[in-house]
Design a protein around this motif. Structure first.
Motif, PDB file in Angstrom:
ATOM      1  N   ASN A 159       0.876  -1.254  -0.375  1.00 55.21           N
ATOM      2  CA  ASN A 159      -0.149  -0.131  -0.184  1.00 55.21           C
ATOM      3  C   ASN A 159       1.060   1.199  -0.231  1.00 55.21           C
ATOM      4  OD1 ASN A 159       0.816   0.651   2.530  1.00 55.21           O
ATOM      5  ND2 ASN A 159      -0.797  -0.189   3.224  1.00 55.21           N
ATOM      6  N   LYS A 160       0.047   2.166   0.612  1.00 51.55           N
ATOM      7  CA  LYS A 160       1.020   3.761   0.257  1.00 51.55           C
ATOM      8  C   LYS A 160       1.382   4.616   1.267  1.00 51.55           C
ATOM      9  CE  LYS A 160       0.251   5.110  -4.388  1.00 51.55           C
ATOM     10  NZ  LYS A 160      -0.380   4.157  -4.794  1.00 51.55           N
ATOM     11  N   ASP A 212      -5.077  -0.547   1.496  1.00 47.97           N
ATOM     12  CA  ASP A 212      -5.318   1.064   0.929  1.00 47.97           C
ATOM     13  C   ASP A 212      -5.638   1.651   1.717  1.00 47.97           C
ATOM     14  OD1 ASP A 212      -2.515   1.017  -1.258  1.00 47.97           O
ATOM     15  OD2 ASP A 212      -4.373  -0.442  -2.299  1.00 47.97           O
ATOM     16  N   SER A 215      -3.972   7.997   4.478  1.00 46.07           N
ATOM     17  CA  SER A 215      -2.994   8.581   4.844  1.00 46.07           C
ATOM     18  C   SER A 215      -2.692   7.938   6.254  1.00 46.07           C
ATOM     19  CB  SER A 215      -3.393   9.664   5.904  1.00 46.07           C
ATOM     20  OG  SER A 215      -4.202  10.295   6.389  1.00 46.07           O
ATOM     21  N   TYR A 258       1.437   9.449  -0.401  1.00 45.38           N
ATOM     22  CA  TYR A 258       0.153   9.644  -0.612  1.00 45.38           C
ATOM     23  C   TYR A 258      -0.332  10.742  -0.519  1.00 45.38           C
ATOM     24  CZ  TYR A 258       0.738   9.739   4.497  1.00 45.38           C
ATOM     25  OH  TYR A 258       1.015   9.957   5.554  1.00 45.38           O
TER      26      TYR A 258
END
Ligand code: PGA
Ligand code: ZN
Length: 423
Positions: A159-160, A212, A215, A258
């Motif tokens: 994920n980010k 995902d 933040s 992100y």
């Protein structure tokens, strides 16, 4: 009874990511034997001892450890045969001398550590006492408070999320048994919560979920909600973060994918201040890059009396780096990973230096683990007070928790569990 090493035999096995690693068996002349396996990291610190891999792209993508295995079977075994297995310091010093390098790059820290740990276990077996008692004696009664990594980002997930680990800390539990109850219930609540939001519930390298999210703060808020959904409060179960900041730092900037935004050190310290002031975050590991030394000093001045600041890549379990950090005022806590330094004796040294300086100590696994539970016993033996051994799923993580449950049961009324955050 004599406790003499008769034979040492290493082999290549595979870790929880399906990557080769080394396991070593030590056989004593009295017939007693023991094995130890070594884990491996993904967000490895620049100053760690050298992990020897074959580098032959045609085999195991270069990750084989057959040379490390040969180093044990052909070189170390020869040197240590006939030696008293209870002389841990001598054994470790002999291997350090035999290697001869600064960072164990000749024989490999993985080769050396596998022998070091297997010797300790063989010695414990030969006295017929549990490993934590052999290493810690009558002081080994304190069960560590776990930091449970139930949501994964950074280098451990696809994920980010910028930060690598979002952990729950059952500091208000009365026993380790109760700490596990809090942890697993929150883990399952988090799964339901993610499902209800249509988010992915597959898990990352350490068994935590890897959805995902928008933040890092959203990840913290999800943990808080999962704690609430379990009818617990954040006084009983708080939150810890391992940012693993060296992974998203370059040229003086901390990059948040992100948001497509970079922060300099001063802004990064403010970011941490905001997080600590607004969320129940009691511990931050590798909040800054492993070489952002002036940043560490500032961060410790600003947040050191409010929050545990753990150095992982910063210290790499290295007594020299830790001493420097104590002098300079970097962090107030250290992560202890035996394979970052490469022998049991040096690991114990580092823990002693930290504890003498009033730094808290957190025993730790690696993201690539095996079924070996050595660190569970070691955390109790050294009165570490805290342990990081992943999420509440996957057996290479659970086996350490399960071992601690058994140690608590065995210690019975002697067992202690307490809140390590007296900050
Ligand atoms: P690693 O991560 O084992 O992948 O280095 C663990 C950590 O950073 O604490
Ligand atoms: Zn870390």
């Amino acid at each position: 009874m004599e406790r003499i090493i008769s034979r040492i035999k290493a082999r290549q096995i595979f870790d929880s990511r399906g990557v080769p690693t080394i396991e070593t068996e030590v056989l004593l002349t009295n017939g007693i034997k023991a094995c130890a396996a070594v884990p491996s990291g993904a967000s490895t610190g620049k100053f760690e001892a050298y992990e020897l891999r074959d580098g032959d792209d045609n085999n195991y993508f270069g990750k084989g450890v057959l040379q490390a295995v040969r180093n044990v079977n052909d070189i170390i075994s020869h040197e240590l045969s006939g030696k008293d297995v209870t002389k841990q310091l001598k054994i470790d010093d002999l291997m350090i001398a035999l290697d001869g390098s600064e960072n164990k790059s000749n024989l490999g820290a993985n080769a050396i550590l596998s022998v070091s740990l297997a010797c300790a276990r063989a010695a414990a077996n030969s006295f017929n006492i549990p490993l934590y008692k052999y290493l810690g004696g009558i002081n080994a009664t304190y069960l560590p408070c776990p930091m449970m990594n139930i949501l994964n980002g950074g280098a451990h997930a696809d994920n980010k999320l910028t930060f690598q680990e979002f952990m729950i800390v059952p500091l208000g539990a009365k026993t380790f048994f109760e700490a596990m109850k809090f942890g697993v219930e929150i883990f399952h609540s988090l799964k339901l919560l993610l499902k209800s939001k249509g988010l992915n519930t597959s898990v990352g390298d350490e068994g935590g979920f890897a959805p995902d999210l928008a933040s890092d703060v959203q990840a913290i808020e999800l943990l808080m909600k999962a704690i609430e959904d379990t009818s617990l409060t954040t006084d009983k179960v708080s939150i810890a973060i391992d940012a693993a900041a060296s992974e998203f730092y370059s040229d003086g900037q901390y990059f948040f994918e992100y948001e497509n935004k970079a922060l300099d050190t001063r802004q990064m310290v403010s970011h941490w201040e905001n997080i600590v002031n607004n969320y129940p975050v009691v511990s931050i590991e590798d909040a800054l890059d492993e070489e952002d030394y002036s940043g560490w000093k500032t961060l410790t001045e600003v947040l050191g009396d409010k929050c545990q600041l753990v150095g992982d890549d910063l210290f790499t379990t290295n007594p020299q780096r830790l001493k420097k950090g104590i002098e300079e005022g970097w962090a107030n806590s250290i992560l202890i990973k035996p394979n970052q330094i490469g022998t049991l004796s040096e690991t114990i040294d580092t823990v002693n230096i930290a504890q003498d300086a009033g730094y808290t100590t957190v025993m730790s696994h690696r993201s690539g683990e095996t079924e070996d539970t050595f660190i569970a016993d070691l955390a109790v033996a050294l009165n570490c007070g805290q342990i990081k051994t992943g999420s509440l799923s996957r057996s290479e993580r659970m086996c350490k928790y399960n071992r601690l449950l058994k140690i608590e049961e065995e210690l019975c009324t002697e067992a202690e569990y307490k809140n390590p955050f007296s900050l």
